[in-house]
Enzyme design. Structure first.
Site, PDB file in Angstrom:
ATOM      1  N   GLY A 187     -16.847  63.687   2.341  1.00  0.00           N
ATOM      2  CA  GLY A 187     -16.969  64.295   3.710  1.00  0.00           C
ATOM      3  C   GLY A 187     -15.378  64.554   4.073  1.00  0.00           C
ATOM      4  O   GLY A 187     -15.099  65.618   3.881  1.00  0.00           O
ATOM      5  N   TYR A 195      -5.974  55.078  13.675  1.00  0.00           N
ATOM      6  CA  TYR A 195      -5.303  55.795  12.508  1.00  0.00           C
ATOM      7  C   TYR A 195      -3.721  55.089  12.090  1.00  0.00           C
ATOM      8  O   TYR A 195      -3.656  54.914  10.688  1.00  0.00           O
ATOM      9  CB  TYR A 195      -6.046  56.168  11.390  1.00  0.00           C
ATOM     10  CG  TYR A 195      -7.481  56.049  11.424  1.00  0.00           C
ATOM     11  CD1 TYR A 195      -8.476  55.192  11.945  1.00  0.00           C
ATOM     12  CD2 TYR A 195      -8.065  57.363  11.914  1.00  0.00           C
ATOM     13  CE1 TYR A 195      -9.540  55.075  11.503  1.00  0.00           C
ATOM     14  CE2 TYR A 195      -9.479  57.233  11.778  1.00  0.00           C
ATOM     15  CZ  TYR A 195     -10.849  56.338  11.936  1.00  0.00           C
ATOM     16  OH  TYR A 195     -11.456  56.485  11.312  1.00  0.00           O
ATOM     17  N   CYS A 211      -4.065  59.863  29.745  1.00  0.00           N
ATOM     18  CA  CYS A 211      -3.434  58.578  31.260  1.00  0.00           C
ATOM     19  C   CYS A 211      -3.339  57.103  29.779  1.00  0.00           C
ATOM     20  O   CYS A 211      -4.065  56.091  30.371  1.00  0.00           O
ATOM     21  CB  CYS A 211      -4.526  57.933  32.436  1.00  0.00           C
ATOM     22  SG  CYS A 211      -4.108  59.260  33.247  1.00  0.00           S
TER      23      CYS A 211
END
Ligand SMILES: *Cc1c(COP(=O)(O)O)cnc(C)c1O
Length: 427
Positions: free
Chosen positions: A275, A316, A342
């Site tokens: 991918g 991550y 926020c």
């Protein structure tokens, strides 16, 4: 990054200048290079020439129809993880015999749709799922082609959230249950056993985890074959890493060589599920600085893109390079690039050596994979536009979402006036 370069001090995607692109399509905007995607696909194809594998692009990395269409035209198959992704790939004319269906939680309607489409294989992740698929296939008087996703218990040495082949993970079936489950699968009327698959993680930069997994799997394949369970294919998953910062090039040729050597003279069709490798470096997220602000220790550039557009830094701790759209010779400041959301976790990049002022355009590099496909509407922000560039031509492949798009699925209260909505712009 392939497909992106400076020409006369302006950052271009192929031959299209990104500042003009921002003027035409607005920001934030994902920009993809068609030729970079093709090049990455061809790199994999060439590296694995010996095995002539079925390359099933993992749709979840970037599922835009135009991206899928391009890969479909190149001959790719697809690795899908939902009924929605099935519809996407069928929409672009994918050959069902090149579709594999992964994921730990396939639901009844998704299984029915995949059976009706006659996909190549269900990558089954548990005994319960095996029985469920078998029951549905039997009810529909058909047989489901299956592979068992085996968890080889190897550490891919990547971020914990994208490690999937450790025995603690929710993915696949343990090695020591494989023989029993294959025997069971063979006994089920609604099932045809086709293959075996693994997917050990994502953004893997080393060869060793793959080699460990291959050794374990080939010994399991032999053990199964000794018991009369002959498999037609071995799907080694995706996970090949890309360069975001200093990562080395993924040793794709070495992986292919090792696979060829370990496979020896076994007769197995090889399937790959890349991918990220195909799309990550073919895309950027183009964004404009709204404001800059300085506090005692830091300088911030607040940009119009945010964690809802690109969640990898927040989720991550991913680092993606920040490129000024107009080249800078002597950048002297250090900025944190943050969005308007926020949350303190709403940052796109930290500690960037770059000079910025309001109105400046920057590109978050390597945003082609797990960018748009993981985006959300958090803070009632419409999702960004997507543009595909091919040479000097640009095509809008997904328009920016409007506020009306977001509200359309909700109950409309009569008391709410609709008048002001039209005047609020895209983001
Ligand atoms: C996500 C996923 C892939 C693709 O992973 P990449 O790291 O993007 O190559 C392949 N196979 C399965 C089963 C996946 O879940």
């Amino acid at each position: 990054m392939n497909g992106f370069n400076y020409q006369e001090d302006r950052l271009h995607c192929e031959d299209y200048p990104l500042d003009s692109l921002a003027k035409t399509y607005g920001t934030p905007c994902f920009v993809y290079s068609a030729s970079a995607m093709t090049a990455a696909y061809q790199t994999i194809k060439a590296a694995f020439e010996c095995q002539n594998p079925l390359i099933c692009y993992a749709v979840k990395a970037n599922s835009n129809l135009a991206v899928l269409k391009q890969l479909c035209d190149l001959g790719a198959g697809f690795d899908i993880v939902s009924g929605g992704e099935l519809i996407r790939v069928l929409r672009v004319g994918a050959d069902p015999s090149k579709i594999v269906f992964s994921g730990v939680g396939k639901q009844t309607d998704e299984i029915e749709a995949a059976l009706a489409a006659k996909i190549k294989c269900f990558n089954v992740e548990s005994e319960a799922e095996l029985l469920h698929i078998a029951a549905i296939a039997e009810r529909l008087d058909t047989k489901a082609p299956i592979s068992l996703r085996v968890n080889p218990d190897v550490d891919p040495k990547t971020h914990p959230y994208i490690s999937t082949g450790l025995k603690e993970s929710k993915f696949g079936v343990p090695m020591n249950q494989a023989l029993r489950l294959y025997t069971k699968a063979q006994s089920l009327t609604g099932i045809t056993v086709k293959g075996i698959d693994i997917h050990i993680g994502s953004q893997i930069t080393q060869l060793a985890p793959y080699l460990d997994a291959l050794d374990k799997m080939f010994s399991l394949i032999d053990q199964l074959s000794n018991q009369g369970i002959i498999l037609e294919h071995f799907d080694i998953g995706g996970g090949m890493g890309v360069r975001y910062e200093q990562e080395p090039d993924f040793p794709i040729d070495a992986l292919s060589d090792a696979l060829q050597q370990k496979m020896a003279d076994r007769k197995l069709e090889i399937i790959l599920e890349p991918g990220r490798y195909i799309v990550a470096n073919a895309g950027i997220l183009l964004t404009q600085v709204l404001y800059t602000k300085h506090n005692e220790s830091r300088a911030f550039a607040v940009v119009d893109a945010a964690m809802n557009d690109l969640i990898r830094p927040a989720l991550y701790d991913a680092v993606q390079a920040v490129l000024p759209v107009i080249a800078q010779t002597n950048p002297s400041e250090r900025f944190e690039i943050v969005g308007p959301i926020c949350e303190s976790g709403d940052f796109l990049a930290k500690d960037c050596l770059i000079n910025l002022e309001s109105g400046a355009l920057v590109a978050l590099a390597s945003a082609g994979a797990y960018g748009m496909s993981m985006s959300s509407n958090y803070n009632t922000r419409g999702r960004a536009a997507e543009v595909l560039v091919d040479g000097a031509a640009a095509q809008l492949i997904r328009r920016r979402e409007t506020i009306e798009d977001l509200l359309a699925a909700e109950t409309n209260l009569d008391t709410v006036t609709r008048a002001p909505l039209a005047t609020i712009s895209a983001r």
